[in-house]
Design a protein around this motif. Structure first.
Motif, mmCIF file in Angstrom:
data_model
loop_
_atom_site.group_PDB
_atom_site.id
_atom_site.type_symbol
_atom_site.label_atom_id
_atom_site.label_comp_id
_atom_site.label_asym_id
_atom_site.label_seq_id
_atom_site.Cartn_x
_atom_site.Cartn_y
_atom_site.Cartn_z
ATOM 1 N N PRO A 149 -4.730 13.192 -15.796
ATOM 2 C CA PRO A 149 -4.444 12.754 -14.432
ATOM 3 C C PRO A 149 -3.425 11.614 -14.419
ATOM 4 C CG PRO A 149 -6.523 11.823 -15.174
ATOM 5 C CD PRO A 149 -6.037 12.716 -16.293
ATOM 6 N N PHE A 150 -2.922 11.289 -13.238
ATOM 7 C CA PHE A 150 -1.962 10.182 -13.152
ATOM 8 C C PHE A 150 -2.420 9.124 -12.159
ATOM 9 C CE2 PHE A 150 -0.286 13.391 -10.113
ATOM 10 C CZ PHE A 150 -0.213 12.638 -8.954
ATOM 11 N N PHE A 151 -1.912 7.925 -12.377
ATOM 12 C CA PHE A 151 -2.095 6.805 -11.450
ATOM 13 C C PHE A 151 -0.720 6.281 -11.077
ATOM 14 C CE2 PHE A 151 -2.377 2.053 -11.082
ATOM 15 C CZ PHE A 151 -2.970 2.021 -9.827
ATOM 16 N N ILE A 152 -0.459 6.238 -9.773
ATOM 17 C CA ILE A 152 0.811 5.685 -9.275
ATOM 18 C C ILE A 152 0.522 4.450 -8.428
ATOM 19 C CG2 ILE A 152 2.709 6.068 -7.636
ATOM 20 C CD1 ILE A 152 2.761 8.992 -8.522
ATOM 21 N N TYR A 153 1.263 3.398 -8.696
ATOM 22 C CA TYR A 153 1.224 2.188 -7.873
ATOM 23 C C TYR A 153 2.615 2.027 -7.278
ATOM 24 C CZ TYR A 153 1.316 -2.895 -6.945
ATOM 25 O OH TYR A 153 1.467 -4.144 -6.374
ATOM 26 N N TRP A 154 2.693 2.243 -5.982
ATOM 27 C CA TRP A 154 3.991 2.188 -5.294
ATOM 28 C C TRP A 154 3.973 0.990 -4.347
ATOM 29 C CZ3 TRP A 154 5.833 6.317 -1.172
ATOM 30 C CH2 TRP A 154 7.143 6.021 -0.791
ATOM 31 N N ALA A 155 4.595 -0.079 -4.823
ATOM 32 C CA ALA A 155 4.616 -1.318 -4.028
ATOM 33 C C ALA A 155 5.915 -1.343 -3.237
ATOM 34 C CB ALA A 155 4.501 -2.525 -4.951
ATOM 35 N N THR A 156 5.883 -0.638 -2.134
ATOM 36 C CA THR A 156 7.129 -0.373 -1.405
ATOM 37 C C THR A 156 7.754 -1.643 -0.825
ATOM 38 O OG1 THR A 156 8.043 0.795 0.504
ATOM 39 C CG2 THR A 156 5.727 0.249 0.595
ATOM 40 N N TYR A 157 9.089 -1.673 -0.868
ATOM 41 C CA TYR A 157 9.848 -2.816 -0.357
ATOM 42 C C TYR A 157 10.148 -2.704 1.114
ATOM 43 C CZ TYR A 157 11.394 -4.986 -4.697
ATOM 44 O OH TYR A 157 11.453 -5.673 -5.863
ATOM 45 N N THR A 158 9.762 -1.613 1.717
ATOM 46 C CA THR A 158 10.447 -1.204 2.932
ATOM 47 C C THR A 158 10.284 -2.060 4.154
ATOM 48 O OG1 THR A 158 8.605 0.195 3.421
ATOM 49 C CG2 THR A 158 10.491 1.225 2.379
ATOM 50 N N GLN A 159 9.370 -2.984 4.171
ATOM 51 C CA GLN A 159 9.112 -3.583 5.483
ATOM 52 C C GLN A 159 9.539 -5.034 5.625
ATOM 53 O OE1 GLN A 159 6.250 -2.124 3.804
ATOM 54 N NE2 GLN A 159 6.863 -0.107 4.445
ATOM 55 N N GLN A 160 10.531 -5.425 4.859
ATOM 56 C CA GLN A 160 10.987 -6.792 5.047
ATOM 57 C C GLN A 160 12.313 -6.822 5.788
ATOM 58 O OE1 GLN A 160 10.247 -10.122 3.398
ATOM 59 N NE2 GLN A 160 8.328 -9.669 2.365
ATOM 60 N N LEU A 161 12.796 -7.999 5.898
ATOM 61 C CA LEU A 161 13.999 -8.286 6.667
ATOM 62 C C LEU A 161 15.176 -7.356 6.407
ATOM 63 C CD1 LEU A 161 15.497 -10.426 8.407
ATOM 64 C CD2 LEU A 161 15.919 -11.646 6.283
ATOM 65 N N GLN A 162 15.441 -7.124 5.159
ATOM 66 C CA GLN A 162 16.733 -6.571 4.770
ATOM 67 C C GLN A 162 16.726 -5.054 4.721
ATOM 68 O OE1 GLN A 162 14.598 -8.170 3.147
ATOM 69 N NE2 GLN A 162 13.907 -6.817 1.549
ATOM 70 N N GLY A 163 17.908 -4.506 4.580
ATOM 71 C CA GLY A 163 17.974 -3.099 4.243
ATOM 72 C C GLY A 163 18.162 -2.156 5.408
ATOM 73 N N SER A 164 18.670 -2.641 6.512
ATOM 74 C CA SER A 164 18.798 -1.772 7.667
ATOM 75 C C SER A 164 20.158 -1.111 7.715
ATOM 76 C CB SER A 164 18.585 -2.574 8.932
ATOM 77 O OG SER A 164 18.868 -1.790 10.040
#
Lengths: 544, 544
Positions: free
Chosen positions: A298-313
């Motif tokens: 089996p696998f374990f994934i930890y996805w600590a997404t960056y998506t919700q901060q100020l930058q990157g629009s």
């Protein structure tokens, strides 16, 4: 059926033998409890004593269910934890946020209605602490690492901590992470040396580009938010002043190998960098899932997404439903679509029924970035132990195993994900026995539904200070007082989740149980002392 | 199909002829618009001009749909409006309230998921004003009746106002009401003289027993909330001081007859009185629906439920999921069950597909009663024009006609229910033409879904003062200022529904459109002047 159950229980016998004396003694006081290998805090042991027989019966039935699933798929369940960044209680579409706030979250809402919507889910109050909590199952204060790390620090997650990736690796899982690590800059702190076989990550808060070049930022951001960056010195100036090159803060790590800096286009900072990073992450995750679906492990994934901060629009992330001037909104909408892609892949590969996916925010909104920030219906935000800081949206999804469309009233804490994963992975025996784990096994809540949560108490630490305790419906702030007992301010956060009014008189009846809980918590802390800050610093230079 | 459409349009021709000159001129400026009989405010006429063709096409298709329904059932649709008391934005289970706050709302939640959940639904800021709004489709300021009525006042809803019950009666509907009238104490103000064939009602705020006997209250209320009433003088003392017998404040009224005071057990005040009244109301409503289901004429029910105020927490209304010490919680839970019974009856009678049910709160929470009060995730409560005062939960249900599980972003205002009912009842021509109606026809939103709402502007009056304007995503408070223009404070209430931060810079671009809207609104008010307060008082003594 009976025989399968006995076989399942018998399979635990070797673990019982492996448990050291101190814990075995504790176990002997109770008739049977699956999680006795874990050294729990006092409040949980109290609950355990009271619910001993019920929980034992539940656990037996759950083990049967999990054994049946294992025999169907030939392996333990896959586990995917998605940790979101600064998303407040209220921001999901199912909470009246989503498209109603200009941030459509259709993918996340679908996940929520196909699984469990948690309304009483709690994190630590800030970024690094919440990452410690999910990785170790422990409140940050126990690990010695108390605060949000800033670029250039040499402290980090002690190699002595045993992460959930290490627990599951030991139990035979493939382990991988994507996103924001933020648990130390030195190689010894890094994910590839903390239990992950593979990691594609930024080092610290907001990396790979929370520190964008101001010129680029000003060119790219829609007016009028551009004004926000008018005196931002930029990456070059930052390097000149501190010696730290923020453009080298993202890496690929592989267990047993030296990590590699992300170079080329990926290494170039700017407002669109983070967007690319997220896009690369989900592409890699999809590919990983497709490969590992056929694997015997089996696998374990930890996805600590960056998506919700100020930058990157970047403009191309906007869709007609997204508030066009808002970076956080467009990143969140993109993330929601990515999660949808991931769940679709799990279904397409035929492994959805054997995969638990949990989505959890790391803390409340960072209002300093408003309007490019998260939001909460509650009082307070990131960095506080008010509900707005620590009560966050969370969802769990596991088709065929978790009943769809649930919204239990039970409490769940980010640390619980550690213990829950350890149990699902059949790896409770690999949890270290020389330290307290705050996380509570919430498999019963996930699989049996409302009323089967195993948490009635929570501690809300702010750095080394205990800021508040939640005991059932009551929350007691330890530093305030509204005309009551000095240093104790009572709120019924079930009736008054906005902590607007306080309810001292009924709360008064909670004083003794709360004080008893607090004392027992402190005694337990003396028994298993916290790690000191001196244990965290390595000898290598930063950015090695 | 084409022929049916033409027939439907042709049936409107007599109405066109009946429309007076002023309105016909307006109608002639636009190609075709069903609602031209109604004298709208300026902002709506602007929207109409811009959306003329689209709306005309929508209306044609909607009329076809409604005509087909009418030919199936042989009558216009039944309409049931439930107006709840002091329930804040967030209190429904689907909003994270409900059982999560100790107030299970399963019946209401089921209604919500089977129909439309409104997240941008607005009322007037308090009790009497909201009752005027739903009855007349007009902001209270136009009717001369501006404030919450207290026992002993001689003002009330002018007989010159033409209520929705009068509109629908004229169109052939049976009309009935249950609950809290609160639009005046004199017979001329009463529901049986304002268009209702039958009414079972309390006269003023919180009647039939918002003014309970303090002794009874203290005996019955669970400790510790009993303390809240320790210096309450009681009904006898009240009568001695004011001459008003509050125990005679509930009536049965029938059109064309003198109303009867509720006597006997029902006339005895006390904390359980209201519980009985609610129970009697739903029993009567069920019976009424069963009778009228077979009738050749459709019915209109206005159920202004008492259930969500301070009083009325009899122990037998508690269920295990309800916060046992909380009156508001137990009354709300009971109400939720009553609504469930009503919807089940509509289904059982086979008329659900021909019955629109709308549930709407009259204003935000009355925190003065906390913890026996409503609650809101937003800033402010009842009596304010902050979102917490006027943004309230609402749901619409119409199986087979309204698509289930919708949560449109469109705005809807309580006044809209007037115009919407008039259209559904084929009664737009009966709406008076000598006054502005603020309500906008929202049939397109109900039947066609998100994006088909016809409201982009709202005025938030507080008594005679215009406190705030909502224009698309922006809300402008007219009395505050946070470092901006004097008397104008901008919030993007889509992005910031808690009105926490304000957003002046983008809001600046809204100044001109908002000022233009405001001026046009004022001009329209000069054209159709507000009723004066002197027109409201009758000559009879109160409690006649």
């Amino acid at each position: 059926m009976q025989r399968a159950l006995l076989a399942s229980l018998a399979s635990l016998l070797p673990l019982v033998r492996a448990v050291p004396w101190r814990n075995r003694q504790k176990a002997s006081q109770i008739s049977w409890f699956l999680g006795f290998q874990v050294v729990h805090d006092a409040h949980f042991l109290d609950s355990l004593k009271k619910n001993n027989k019920t929980w034992a019966a539940e656990d037996a039935s759950l083990e049967k269910k999990l054994a049946s699933l294992e025999s169907k798929f030939g392996k333990k369940p896959n586990i995917i934890y998605i940790l979101a960044d600064d998303i407040g209680w209220g921001e999901m579409g199912w909470q009246g946020g989503g498209k109603h706030r200009g941030t459509p979250t259709e993918g996340l809402d679908k996940m929520a209605f196909d699984g469990i919507r948690f309304w009483s889910s709690y994190s630590e109050p800030s970024c690094t602490p919440s990452r410690i909590a999910i990785m170790t199952g422990r409140h940050p204060v126990r690990t010695g690492l108390l605060k949000v790390l800033w670029p250039g620090q040499t402290e980090g997650l002690s190699p002595e901590e045993f992460t959930i990736a290490e627990v599951l690796s030991t139990a035979g899982y493939h382990t991988a992470m994507w996103g924001k690590w933020h648990l130390g800059e030195l190689p010894e702190h890094a994910p590839e040396n903390q239990g992950f076989d593979y990691a594609y990550y930024g080092l610290f808060n907001g990396a790979p580009d929370n520190w964008p070049d101001s010129h680029d930022m000003q060119q790219s951001y829609p007016n009028p938010h551009r004004a926000m960056f008018y005196d931002f010195p930029g990456v070059e100036a930052y390097k000149e002043e501190t010696g730290i090159d923020l453009s080298e803060a993202a890496f690929v790590g592989r267990r047993g190998q030296s990590r590699q800096k992300l170079g080329g286009a990926a290494g170039t900072l700017g407002p669109r960098r983070q967007e690319y990073f997220e896009k690369e992450s989900i592409d890699q995750i999809i590919q990983y899932v497709q490969e590992k679906a056929k694997d015997e492990r089996p696998f374990f994934i930890y996805w600590a997404t960056y998506t919700q901060q100020l930058q990157g629009s970047a403009p191309q992330m906007h869709d007609p439903h997204v508030d066009p001037a808002n970076a956080q909104a467009s990143m969140m909408a993109a993330h929601s679509g990515y999660v949808d892609r991931l769940l679709a892949t799990l279904r397409a590969e035929g492994i959805a029924e054997n995969t638990l996916v949990v989505w959890f925010s790391d803390n409340g909104p960072m209002y300093a970035f408003f309007p490019n920030s998260g939001y909460s219906w509650l009082r307070g935000g990131k960095g506080t132990v008010l509900e707005g800081g620590v009560r966050v949206p969370a969802m769990a999804w596991w088709p065929g195993t978790i009943q769809p469309n649930q919204d239990p009233v039970d409490m769940i804490h980010l640390t619980d994900l550690y213990t829950t994963a350890a149990r699902l992975g059949g790896a409770l025996a690999h949890v270290p026995e020389d330290r307290v784990v705050d996380g509570v096994d919430q498999v019963p809540l996930l699989l049996l539904g409302e009323g089967h949560g195993r948490r009635s108490t929570m501690f809300h630490y702010s750095g080394s200070q205990l800021g508040a305790i939640r005991h059932k419906n009551f929350k007691i702030h330890l530093k305030e007082s509204k005309g009551g007992l000095p240093g104790m301010d009572f709120y019924n956060v079930k009736r008054d989740p906005g902590e607007k009014y306080g309810e001292f008189y009924p709360g008064l009846f909670a004083v003794t149980p709360v004080q008893q809980t607090l004392q027992a918590h402190k005694r337990r802390m003396q028994e298993f002392p916290n790690r000191g800050e001196q244990d965290l610093t390595g000898s290598c230079p930063p950015h090695a």
